[in-house]
Design a protein around this motif. Sequence first.
Motif: not given
Length: 263
Positions: A241-263
């Motif tokens: 899931t990307t949900t918590v990643l988005k929550q924790l970085t919501s105000e931390a920095f700009q110019n970000k792109e959050i996505s799912y990746l199968d690695f």
Amino acid sequence: MQITNPIGVFDSGVGGTSILKEIIHELPFEDTIYLADIKNAPYGERTPNEILKLSIKNTEYLIDRGCKLIVVACNTATTNAIDALRNTYNIPFIGIEPAIKPAALASKTKSIGILATKGTLSSALFARTSSLYTNDLNVIEVIGKGLVELIEGGKLQSKELLQLLTSYLNPMIAQNIDYLVLGCSHYPYLIPILKQILPENVTIIDSGQAVALQTKRILGKNNLLNQNQKTGTHKLYSNATTTVLKQLTSEAFQNKEISYLDF
């Protein structure tokens, strides 16, 4: 290696974003790629061989994406895998381990607490560092079992987390600690709750700023600092899931792109 190439950062989940924030603050013109290996978290419950294999997998992905330096933003992966990574790949690695030294040197009560994962506390690197600085100290080591899962599950404000943390800290408080060392990159997200539980005289130490400063120093030493005065871009990937990643970085920095990746 191009100086404009990104810095790579990986962790067993979202916790390493606490390190990433410090790196971005210290190095605003650098691009970064962050891997959150959430589907394999927590590393602290895995065997040393499993931790090494996962660390190699993450490293090779980041090298394939052209990363010029890799930050192992996970205490457990650092203590179990960083020597092997440095011996295998021809790029700089920055590790993260519990900040025992500053706590040991500064403690007035000669009693410090260390909250970490099982994988960190049982590692050879941790034992080596601890033996160097804690001979004349009372050290209370506690495995923070279940904390990573609650943070990854977005339960920072839960009653369950507060009760679990209280049960881990009470033995430390009873032994008059004046420093608490956080030995997992997830744990800085617990600092507001830790401050509610701990006496005011207890100083909390995490490694985030020290890792960011070391990253800057090593980039400079290798002539890899980005000279462009343009704000960096940040790609963050999760294999769950990307949900918590988005929550924790919501105000931390700009110019970000959050996505799912199968690695």
